[in-house]
Every structure is written in structure tokens, then in C-alpha cells.
Design an enzyme around this catalytic site. Structure first.
Site, PDB file in Angstrom:
ATOM      1  N   CYS A 218       0.812  -1.221   0.000  1.00 51.71           N
ATOM      2  CA  CYS A 218       0.000   0.000   0.000  1.00 51.71           C
ATOM      3  C   CYS A 218       0.846   1.272   0.000  1.00 51.71           C
ATOM      4  O   CYS A 218       0.539   2.230  -0.716  1.00 51.71           O
ATOM      5  CB  CYS A 218      -0.980  -0.001   1.174  1.00 51.71           C
ATOM      6  SG  CYS A 218      -0.257  -0.407   2.770  1.00 51.71           S
TER       7      CYS A 218
ATOM      8  N   ASP B 290      -7.592   5.203  -1.528  1.00 51.09           N
ATOM      9  CA  ASP B 290      -7.231   3.962  -0.838  1.00 51.09           C
ATOM     10  C   ASP B 290      -6.452   3.033  -1.766  1.00 51.09           C
ATOM     11  O   ASP B 290      -6.998   2.523  -2.753  1.00 51.09           O
ATOM     12  CB  ASP B 290      -8.507   3.268  -0.351  1.00 51.09           C
ATOM     13  CG  ASP B 290      -8.229   2.181   0.671  1.00 51.09           C
ATOM     14  OD1 ASP B 290      -7.110   1.622   0.649  1.00 51.09           O
ATOM     15  OD2 ASP B 290      -9.123   1.896   1.484  1.00 51.09           O
TER      16      ASP B 290
ATOM     17  N   HIS C 283      -5.581   0.057  -1.283  1.00 48.99           N
ATOM     18  CA  HIS C 283      -5.860  -1.359  -1.033  1.00 48.99           C
ATOM     19  C   HIS C 283      -6.884  -1.945  -1.992  1.00 48.99           C
ATOM     20  O   HIS C 283      -7.196  -3.137  -1.913  1.00 48.99           O
ATOM     21  CB  HIS C 283      -6.345  -1.538   0.415  1.00 48.99           C
ATOM     22  CG  HIS C 283      -5.395  -0.985   1.425  1.00 48.99           C
ATOM     23  ND1 HIS C 283      -5.521   0.283   1.943  1.00 48.99           N
ATOM     24  CD2 HIS C 283      -4.283  -1.512   1.985  1.00 48.99           C
ATOM     25  CE1 HIS C 283      -4.530   0.510   2.794  1.00 48.99           C
ATOM     26  NE2 HIS C 283      -3.764  -0.560   2.836  1.00 48.99           N
TER      27      HIS C 283
END
EC number: 3.4.22.-
Length: 607
Positions: free
Chosen positions: A440, A564, A566
Site C-alpha cells: 500500500c 485507498d 488497497h
């Protein structure tokens, strides 16, 4: 009858930011039934020759000199006034804007009528209306210039070449269609004398639409999956029509023979030894969508002539300044400063890097002429506009600016502070890298690096996971076993990599717990106002990228705009926004018991 006056909201913001006593020239588009839209201005020097003519060549065709602007109690404008008025061609009534310094309060607009000023009201044209009412053409063609390596010869032969361009023998074509336009108008029977630019746009599919129109050459496309497409410029909402150039074998508008490419036009003079210089022109024009299609030919010719004048200027400047007697090959570059709301074109010579003294001087001059800060890049090669849909074999790129189109955060009386400029959204599993569960922060770094690339600070490639690991090992931050591993990195490593790969400094901010993140909302707001870069946040938990905050000073309520890394799905914008992979997050998003470190990249001073 006086023109109806409209002023672009982009231009008004630029005028408001001008805080020096000076004067400059106004540039606008005359369209419809007598409407003048003001789009741009430049600052004129109080000494020496006025530069508005050279500036106009940098603008798309149809964006022309139309008047003067004065800031504060400037007296330079009086000296410039008569010369500028004489040079205005698009209207019999040049315009004068009078602005106070640093404010739009008291802004006055007046037309010259029989030598006297007549004050008039104006309407503001917002960005969405500009995108709806106007479009651009982007034309590509090539010529050969045969000239001696002297400024006089270049000027003379360029003049002859422009005359050849305007002699009526060129034919324009929308790529991969049978839509041809010569000096009599469009040759396609589906268009009439009343057809407008919008009618042409309507038969060109948007990027990603796999459909053919009645005018597409089906034999040519048989077995191919490459329908004609409009071009989608990165970072703005204008539609751009691609145009190719050909030569006509006959001026007869009903000639049955197809045109052939115009790349062999040359200008020769056998009295002197000539060097042949290839000229690959990219030229732009701005058009109201309701403009008659019959006018398009003349507009496109003017766009080519402006491109040739830019090439001429760059060649002559180099010959004069260098004294080398060597001709370099010029190339066209289009830029879209977000503050402008329109394109600006430059001609740069191959072999001269952005950091050569002459290039630095030219860009510095441009910044001053456009009242832009000398601290951020606007006209470096890396700033050039990218046109999506231009080629079918273009390399893969992640989604751009995934926050655009999100609903408001819901913070009552809040003010949004957002990332300034363009970025790409990097996330898990892209580029066939199996980094789920550990990559990440690497993805956040890639997003940050993409911001610096897209803003023109660097041409450096986006670093891969392996390159990041190799660099951290190289500077003795990590052991050899780290290279090729699936180990995560944090904010400190991100700052090291930004320094190593991009020479970018970062500020590291430590927050003891997620519950305290609200206390740095004002600092984040200031960061987005002054730096505008994406922020990586990590620490005791997973890494994310912050690309904005919505903050109410009175109540302290804050929400964070999170990108994000992820996400593991396909690059589908709707899914990413609806499922919250890019979205506004409240304080409950953060782990109250975990500490956080923020890596806040700082803009280098560069132009």
C-alpha cells in the site's frame, strides 16, 4: 450595435490575482450574433516593443487581440492604447478593462465607440458553460522548409511557406473517416451550408465508444478495432477534434479523386545553399460549437500559420542568440495551465533541454508575460497536454483524478482544500504485481510521483516496487534481504524515495493517535493551499493517501478525502467511487489506538 460582452471566470480569477500596477492586452473570441468572450490577457512591458503579437501566435486560432486591460493607476496603458487599438481586427469596438489591484470590486468594462469610451455590463461565463459551448481542433501536418541558416533567410522562406499554405490547395480530414473539408466547405453530403461544428462533433464517437458512423470508411476499418475518436485532453473537459491535412490535386470541389498527404510541400530557392528542415506542426483552434462548418477551413489555415510563426520565431531566436549558424528542428507543444481555461502553444527546438539557459530565459519571460509565479512549472516539456484516445497502442495508465464527481462530504459550513493538479490512482495488483497485503505505501508513493510528473516537475518514470527496494538498500536504510521481498515501508521511507528519485523534500508530521488527527486539519488545509501535493499517511496501521480535507474552523468538524491503495479490482471509476475506495472519510475511519506519520511532499521551486 455594440457586442454583447462575456468574461471567462478563469480570466476574472487571474485579473483578481494581479497586484502590480501594469497594463496588458486582452484576447477573446468573437462568436454568434455579436458576442465577445474575453478569455485571456498578457502583461506588457513598460519598456521596448510590445509583445502581444508574439503572444497571440501562442493562442489557438480564433483567440485574438481585442483590447487592453489596466491595473490600478497604471499610466503605461495610455502609451500602449493607440497601438493596441489599431491592431484589433476582430471588432470595430476594442474593449478596455479597468481593474483595481487584487480585487474585482470596481471592475469596469468599456468599448471604444467613435474614439470615446462607453461603459457596458458583462456576464460571467463559468467553466461548465465554456466546456459546453466551445471545443478545440488539433491539427497535425508536416512540411519541409529549405532555407539558409540565417535569420533573414528563415523569415523570408517562412513567409513564402505561409502563402503556399493559404493558397487553397490543402484539404482537411477527420482521421479514419471520409469527412473532407476544402476551401469550398465540407465535401460530405450529410453536411449542408447550415451545418455547425456541433454537427461534425456528433458524428465522431467519444473515446471508448466502439461505433462507426455513416461516414467511416468501412473498407479501411475492416478487420480493425480502431474507430475514429474525439481526443480527450488530460485534466480538462473540452472536446478536441482531431484533424489531418492533405493536398488537393484539384481545387474543383467535386473532384472524384481523393486528396493525398501534404507532407511533401517544400519551399526552394536555388540561388543559395539550403538546409532542409522538417516541420511537424501541431496546431490548435478554439470554436463555438454553433459556428458554421463553412468557416472551419479558414480557421484551420490560420491555426497552421500561427504554428509556422512560432517555429519561425524559435529558429530565428536561436540563430541570433547562439551565433552557431546551425538550424535545429522545432517541435510543437501544447499546454493547459489550469488557471487559464484555454490552451497555450510553444515551439521548442530539439537538442535544447529544458534546463539550458536560453530555455530557462524564455520560460521566465512567458511566466512574466502571463503574470504567473516563477516558482512552479507551467511550460516545461513535461507539462505538455496529453490527449487520451490519440493512439490505440498507447501504454496503460491508471485512472486520472478519481475524486472528480464525488458528492460533497457533508461537513456543515466546511471549506474544501484539495490536491492541486492531476494525479494517477495507483492501487494493489496493478501492472501484474502481487502486492496485496504489503504494497500500500509503495502505491501511495507511485500516486505522489505521478503528481510530480503530471505537474511537469520531472520526466522520471514512476518507480516500481523493486526499484524502491533497491534504492533503500543502496542508501543503507534496508538490508540486502529486503530487495525482492514483500516487506512494507512507511512514511520515512517514502520521504527518502521522493528525495532520491525526484529530489523532492518532505515534511514528516507525527500524530500520537487516530483520535488526534482532527487537530492537524488546519495544517493539512494549509498544505493543500500552499503545496497542493498528495499526502501519504501511515504508521502503526495500513497506508493511505490523503488528497483533501473539508474543514469547518468554527466547529472543528473535518472529513478527509482518501485515496485507498488497497483496492484490488478493475480500474472502474464508478465502482471506486460508489464503494468508497476514493471518498470522504470521517474521524471514525482512523484507528484511535494507533499512531500515524504523515509524509507531506513540498513543491520544489522550478519553472
Amino acid at each position: 450595435m455594440l457586442p454583447k460582452l462575456k468574461i471567462s471566470a478563469f480570466l476574472l480569477k487571474r485579473l483578481e490575482r494581479t497586484k502590480q500596477q501594469c497594463s496588458g492586452c486582452l484576447f477573446g473570441v468573437f462568436y454568434g450574433e455579436g458576442t465577445l468572450l474575453l478569455l485571456s490577457f498578457n502583461i506588457e512591458s513598460s519598456l521596448g516593443q510590445l509583445n502581444y503579437e508574439q503572444i497571440q501566435h501562442r493562442f489557438p486560432a480564433e483567440l485574438d487581440l481585442c483590447g487592453l486591460v489596466k491595473f490600478g493607476g497604471c499610466t503605461d496603458g495610455e502609451a500602449h492604447l493607440n497601438e493596441v487599438i489599431k491592431s484589433v481586427d476582430i471588432t470595430d469596438n476594442p474593449i478596455l478593462l479597468q481593474c483595481e489591484l487584487g480585487t474585482l470590486v470596481g471592475l469596469r468594462a468599456s468599448f471604444f465607440v467613435h474614439g470615446k469610451l462607453e461603459e457596458v455590463p458583462y456576464e460571467v461565463m463559468e467553466a461548465h458553460q465554456l466546456y459546453n459551448d466551445f471545443c478545440f481542433t488539433r491539427l497535425q501536418c508536416g512540411f519541409f522548409l529549405q532555407t539558409a541558416a540565417t535569420p533573414e533567410s528563415v523569415a523570408r522562406e517562412m513567409h513564402v511557406l505561409r502563402k503556399r499554405v493559404a493558397d487553397g490547395n490543402l484539404v482537411f480530414n477527420v482521421p479514419q473517416t471520409k469527412i473532407f473539408i476544402n476551401n469550398y466547405g465540407p465535401l460530405d453530403k450529410q453536411f449542408s451550408g447550415d451545418s455547425q461544428i456541433q454537427d461534425l462533433i456528433d458524428v465522431i464517437p467519444t473515446p471508448g465508444h466502439e461505433k462507426e458512423t455513416a461516414s467511416v470508411d468501412k473498407k479501411k476499418l475492416k478487420g480493425q478495432n480502431t474507430p475514429v475518436k474525439r481526443l480527450a485532453p488530460t485534466g480538462c473537459d473540452y472536446e478536441v477534434i482531431p484533424i489531418d491535412v492533405m493536398r488537393s490535386r484539384s481545387r474543383d470541389p467535386v473532384s472524384g479523386e481523393p486528396p493525398h498527404p501534404a507532407l511533401s510541400i517544400a519551399v526552394t530557392n536555388e540561388e543559395q545553399i539550403r538546409v532542409q528542415v522538417p516541420l511537424e506542426i501541431e496546431a490548435m483552434a478554439i470554436l463555438c460549437r454553433k459556428t458554421k462548418l463553412q468557416r472551419l477551413y479558414d480557421v484551420l489555415i490560420e491555426s497552421i500559420c500561427r504554428g509556422l510563426r512560432l517555429f519561425e520565431l524559435s529558429l530565428i531566436e536561436h540563430l541570433t542568440e547562439s551565433g552557431s549558424g546551425k538550424l535545429l528542428v522545432p517541435a510543437s507543444y501544447h499546454f493547459y495551465p489550469q488557471e487559464f481555461g484555454h490552451f497555450v502553444s510553444c515551439a521548442y527546438l530539439e537538442g535544447l533541454s529544458d534546463d539550458t539557459p536560453s530555455m530557462l530565459m524564455r520560460r521566465k519571460r512567458l511566466h512574466r508575460q502571463f503574470a504567473l509565479p516563477i516558482s512552479r512549472p507551467y511550460f516545461r516539456r513535461a507539462n505538455q497536454m496529453l490527449f487520451l484516445g490519440e493512439t490505440e497502442d498507447a501504454p496503460w495508465t491508471p485512472l486520472l483524478n478519481t475524486h472528480i464527481g464525488l458528492r460533497p462530504s457533508g461537513v456543515v459550513d466546511g471549506k474544501e482544500y484539495l490536491v492541486n493538479g492531476n494525479y494517477h490512482y495507483y492501487h494493489y495488483l496493478q501492472q501484474q504485481v502481487q502486492d496485496k497485503g504489503w504494497g500500500c505505501a509503495y502505491r501511495s508513493l507511485q500516486t505522489i510521483c505521478s503528481w510530480f510528473v503530471l505537474q511537469g516537475y520531472t520526466n522520471a518514470p514512476i518507480p516500481t516496487h523493486l526499484e524502491v527496494q533497491e534504492y533503500l538498500h543502496k542508501i543503507n536504510d534496508k538490508p540486502a534481504a529486503f530487495v525482492g521481498s514483500s516487506q512494507w515501508i512507511g512514511s520515512t521511507e517514502i520521504s527518502m524515495c521522493l528525495q532520491g528519485f525526484l529530489n523532492v523534500d518532505s515534511k514528516i508530521l507525527h500524530v500520537a493517535s487516530g483520535a488526534e488527527l482532527a487537530t492537524i486539519a488546519s495544517e493539512l488545509a494549509m498544505h493543500f493551499q500552499t503545496q497542493g501535493t498528495p499526502v501519504m499517511i501511515g504508521g502503526g496501521v495500513l497506508a493511505h493517501t490523503i488528497i483533501g480535507v473539508d474543514y469547518c474552523v468554527q466547529t472543528g468538524q473535518v472529513k478527509f478525502l482518501i485515496l485507498d491503495p488497497h483496492y484490488t479490482g478493475a480500474d472502474d471509476l464508478a465502482t471506486i467511487q460508489i464503494k468508497g475506495w476514493c471518498g470522504w472519510k470521517g474521524m471514525d475511519f482512523w484507528a484511535k489506538g494507533s499512531y500515524y506519520n504523515l509524509c507531506m511532499p513540498q513543491r520544489p521551486i522550478l519553472y
